[in-house]
Design an enzyme around this catalytic site. Structure first.
Site, PDB file in Angstrom:
ATOM      1  N   HIS A 100      -3.476  -6.108  -6.990  1.00 22.29           N
ATOM      2  CA  HIS A 100      -4.867  -5.615  -6.984  1.00 22.29           C
ATOM      3  C   HIS A 100      -5.179  -4.898  -8.292  1.00 22.29           C
ATOM      4  O   HIS A 100      -4.337  -4.194  -8.847  1.00 22.29           O
ATOM      5  CB  HIS A 100      -5.153  -4.729  -5.770  1.00 22.29           C
ATOM      6  CG  HIS A 100      -4.353  -3.464  -5.690  1.00 22.29           C
ATOM      7  ND1 HIS A 100      -4.715  -2.296  -6.347  1.00 22.29           N
ATOM      8  CD2 HIS A 100      -3.223  -3.167  -5.001  1.00 22.29           C
ATOM      9  CE1 HIS A 100      -3.845  -1.341  -6.065  1.00 22.29           C
ATOM     10  NE2 HIS A 100      -2.927  -1.832  -5.255  1.00 22.29           N
ATOM     11  N   ASP A 109      -7.616  -2.571  -8.978  1.00 17.14           N
ATOM     12  CA  ASP A 109      -8.097  -1.186  -8.979  1.00 17.14           C
ATOM     13  C   ASP A 109      -6.950  -0.193  -8.916  1.00 17.14           C
ATOM     14  O   ASP A 109      -5.824  -0.534  -8.541  1.00 17.14           O
ATOM     15  CB  ASP A 109      -9.065  -0.952  -7.817  1.00 17.14           C
ATOM     16  CG  ASP A 109      -8.413  -1.165  -6.462  1.00 17.14           C
ATOM     17  OD1 ASP A 109      -7.728  -2.192  -6.287  1.00 17.14           O
ATOM     18  OD2 ASP A 109      -8.580  -0.310  -5.566  1.00 17.14           O
ATOM     19  N   ASP A 165       0.504   1.425  -9.956  1.00 17.99           N
ATOM     20  CA  ASP A 165       0.075   0.916  -8.649  1.00 17.99           C
ATOM     21  C   ASP A 165      -1.368   0.467  -8.791  1.00 17.99           C
ATOM     22  O   ASP A 165      -2.272   1.290  -8.771  1.00 17.99           O
ATOM     23  CB  ASP A 165       0.225   2.024  -7.610  1.00 17.99           C
ATOM     24  CG  ASP A 165      -0.327   1.660  -6.251  1.00 17.99           C
ATOM     25  OD1 ASP A 165      -0.552   0.466  -5.985  1.00 17.99           O
ATOM     26  OD2 ASP A 165      -0.557   2.582  -5.442  1.00 17.99           O
ATOM     27  N   GLU A 204      -8.637  -2.586  -3.508  1.00 17.58           N
ATOM     28  CA  GLU A 204      -7.610  -2.466  -2.470  1.00 17.58           C
ATOM     29  C   GLU A 204      -7.493  -1.032  -1.974  1.00 17.58           C
ATOM     30  O   GLU A 204      -7.384  -0.774  -0.772  1.00 17.58           O
ATOM     31  CB  GLU A 204      -6.264  -2.951  -3.024  1.00 17.58           C
ATOM     32  CG  GLU A 204      -5.150  -3.034  -1.987  1.00 17.58           C
ATOM     33  CD  GLU A 204      -4.272  -1.789  -1.902  1.00 17.58           C
ATOM     34  OE1 GLU A 204      -3.376  -1.768  -1.051  1.00 17.58           O
ATOM     35  OE2 GLU A 204      -4.497  -0.835  -2.692  1.00 17.58           O
ATOM     36  N   GLU A 205      -7.519  -0.087  -2.903  1.00 20.86           N
ATOM     37  CA  GLU A 205      -7.208   1.298  -2.562  1.00 20.86           C
ATOM     38  C   GLU A 205      -8.272   1.971  -1.707  1.00 20.86           C
ATOM     39  O   GLU A 205      -7.978   2.898  -0.963  1.00 20.86           O
ATOM     40  CB  GLU A 205      -7.001   2.112  -3.850  1.00 20.86           C
ATOM     41  CG  GLU A 205      -5.876   1.619  -4.749  1.00 20.86           C
ATOM     42  CD  GLU A 205      -4.496   1.901  -4.191  1.00 20.86           C
ATOM     43  OE1 GLU A 205      -4.394   2.369  -3.039  1.00 20.86           O
ATOM     44  OE2 GLU A 205      -3.509   1.649  -4.913  1.00 20.86           O
ATOM     45  N   ASP A 248       3.366  -5.380  -5.033  1.00 20.13           N
ATOM     46  CA  ASP A 248       2.741  -4.068  -4.850  1.00 20.13           C
ATOM     47  C   ASP A 248       3.609  -3.107  -4.062  1.00 20.13           C
ATOM     48  O   ASP A 248       3.108  -2.147  -3.482  1.00 20.13           O
ATOM     49  CB  ASP A 248       1.385  -4.252  -4.147  1.00 20.13           C
ATOM     50  CG  ASP A 248       0.539  -2.988  -4.150  1.00 20.13           C
ATOM     51  OD1 ASP A 248       0.796  -2.107  -4.999  1.00 20.13           O
ATOM     52  OD2 ASP A 248      -0.362  -2.864  -3.299  1.00 20.13           O
ATOM     53  N   HIS A 275      -0.625   7.587  -6.471  1.00 21.03           N
ATOM     54  CA  HIS A 275      -1.831   8.260  -5.972  1.00 21.03           C
ATOM     55  C   HIS A 275      -1.859   9.737  -6.348  1.00 21.03           C
ATOM     56  O   HIS A 275      -2.630  10.503  -5.780  1.00 21.03           O
ATOM     57  CB  HIS A 275      -1.981   8.120  -4.439  1.00 21.03           C
ATOM     58  CG  HIS A 275      -2.138   6.718  -3.969  1.00 21.03           C
ATOM     59  ND1 HIS A 275      -2.529   6.394  -2.689  1.00 21.03           N
ATOM     60  CD2 HIS A 275      -1.954   5.540  -4.611  1.00 21.03           C
ATOM     61  CE1 HIS A 275      -2.568   5.072  -2.554  1.00 21.03           C
ATOM     62  NE2 HIS A 275      -2.223   4.540  -3.724  1.00 21.03           N
TER      63      HIS A 275
END
Length: 486
Positions: A77, A79, A116, A146-147, A170, A458
């Site tokens: 992904h 983003d 990520d 995705e996030e 991922d 994150h």
């Protein structure tokens, strides 16, 4: 910061990752990065498709002699989670990520790194532009958003992709192959309030709870880290009961899938109680440091005197909010009976924010067992409805059920063992991968998730291990060479 990471090996992957760090791509705002990927495919002369929501598919033909191999989809992904330290000046919609190398890791200066899932996307890009890799038909599937809701995966239409095997890149521990993941649901909670006048004789303070580690609400939920929203509300409940505090505003956490690292609140209280407030804040800081000793060494709880606000949240809603958030489930609910150490069910009280007569709270509920997820949904709904809030659920995505008879699992175990002399660990993950959603549209796909070692995703502490990126790349290349025939 320099482009020193672009010189690392494997250079094709790191050059692509460096390019991604220079393009702003926070979730919901990744349009420039989508344009970049689309142009990348077209510039290589490959068939490139961009669907209605912004997913990009790039097809590369098989190398000579490999045309009879099963088609492989390389998926990641585009983003990234936009998190930064409170003292860092950074606009995720305009500024590049400032990367640097430290002790064998690539990390960022005060922000999330975007490994990520930038490393996965960069690996797909490196395969597409490589001229020295043997492989069958390859498709790169680069999904968007995705996030913040799995938007791209949910919108992907059946029939667009031609391959049989999905390699999701991922996951975040080298030497592990993931064959399953949890599903999830967002809980959206709304209180409506009217402001009341600030009681006469009051003073105002802004409470600042900072320094927590935060992290990924799936991967890190079992690490016992503090939730800034829960800790702030815990203090506010005490202060309201003992110091006549009134709550004017609250701003805790940000993203649904990030454990909240910081929370702020503006309060008022009688001037005579100000000294006791400051003493209580010091006491609670000591309590939190003791309770989270060895886990949260940098907790900071401070108060700054501020101007009197225009009003305070009316007392009934204030008390209902405090009691409901205090009672709201948070963290690990249950571990798996089938895989030791795997979280089965959890919930993350991700954000609590007030403004313009509305208080919004958000939770992300995860579980590999649908009925258990529904039970937590019911608990959260009951807690907040009893407090007078509106509760809705959305953003549901399915889990991915393990298939231990997977042919690609067997192939990748053999490849890894042949190259490094050991069998990789087979695991499921509590985080939400796109595999469950993608597999709903393409039920015939044989799927595996793997990746290099990434720590603290994150959060602004995010970093990716350089040595494992090279190992991940070699594993990917040799797997593509060993894909079975159709």
């Amino acid at each position: 910061m320099s482009n020193e990471i672009a010189k690392l090996a494997p250079q094709g992957l790191w050059e692509s990752f460096y390019q991604l760090t220079q393009i702003p791509r926070p979730s919901k705002k990744e349009g420039k990065a989508i344009d970049f990927i689309e142009n990348f495919g077209k510039d290589l002369g490959f068939e490139t498709i961009r669907d209605e929501v912004g997913n990009v598919i790039i097809r590369k033909p098989a190398t000579p002699g490999m045309e009879n191999r099963k088609g492989v989809i390389l998926q990641g992904h585009i983003d990234m989670v936009p998190q930064k330290n409170s003292d860092k000046q950074h606009n995720f919609e305009t500024d590049p990520i400032e990367t640097y190398i430290e002790d064998g890791w690539v990390t960022a200066n005060g922000t999330t790194l975007g490994a990520d899932n930038g490393i996965g996307v960069a690996a797909a890009m490196a395969v597409l532009k490589a001229t020295d890799i043997q492989h069958g038909p390859v498709e790169a599937l680069i999904t968007m958003d995705e996030e913040a809701g799995m938007t791209g995966a949910n919108a992907l239409k059946a029939g667009l992709l031609q391959g049989d095997i999905l390699l999701n890149m991922d996951s975040e521990d080298e030497g592990e192959l993931y064959v399953g993941c949890a599903g999830g649901t967002d809980a959206n909670i709304v209180f409506k309030y009217a402001e009341e006048a600030v009681p006469e004789g009051s003073v105002a303070y802004k409470l600042n709870l900072t320094g927590l580690k935060g992290g990924h609400s799936g991967l890190d939920i079992n690490r016992g880290r503090g939730n800034a929203n829960k800790l702030m509300i815990r203090f506010l409940k005490f202060a309201i009961a003992n110091l006549d505090v009134r709550l004017a505003s609250i701003d805790g956490g940000s993203l649904r899938n990030a454990i909240p690292r910081e929370a702020f609140a503006v309060i008022t209280l009688p001037a005579d109680n100000a000294d006791e407030l400051l003493e209580s804040i010091e006491e609670f800081e000591d309590i939190y440091k003791e309770e989270y000793k060895g886990v949260e060494p940098s907790i900071s709880f401070l108060a700054d005197a501020v101007d009197i606000p225009s009003g305070v949240i009316n007392e009934v809603v204030q008390d209902d909010l405090i009691n409901a958030v205090q009672a709201c489930p948070n963290g690990v609910i249950r571990f798996s009976n089938d895989m030791e150490g795997l979280v089965e069910t959890s919930t993350n009280l991700a954000s609590v924010k007030s403004g313009d007569g509305v208080i919004e709270a958000k939770c992300l509920i995860r579980s590999s067992v649908d009925t258990a997820k529904e039970d937590v949904e019911s608990s959260i709904e009951s807690t907040f409805r009893l407090a007078g809030a509106e509760v809705t659920f959305g953003g549901q995505y399915p889990g991915w059920k393990p298939n231990m008879d997977s042919p690609i699992l067997k192939t990748m175990q053999e490849v890894y063992n042949k190259k490094w002399g050991k069998i990789p660990e087979i695991k499921a993950i509590h985080a939400g991968l796109e595999c469950g959603i993608l597999g709903s549209a393409y039920p015939h796909w044989d799927m595996i998730s793997f990746g290099p070692t990434i720590r603290f995703p994150h959060s602004p502490d995010e970093k990716v291990n350089i040595e494992t990126v090279e190992k991940f790349w070699e594993f990917l290349v040799e797997t593509l060479q060993d894909i079975p025939e159709k």
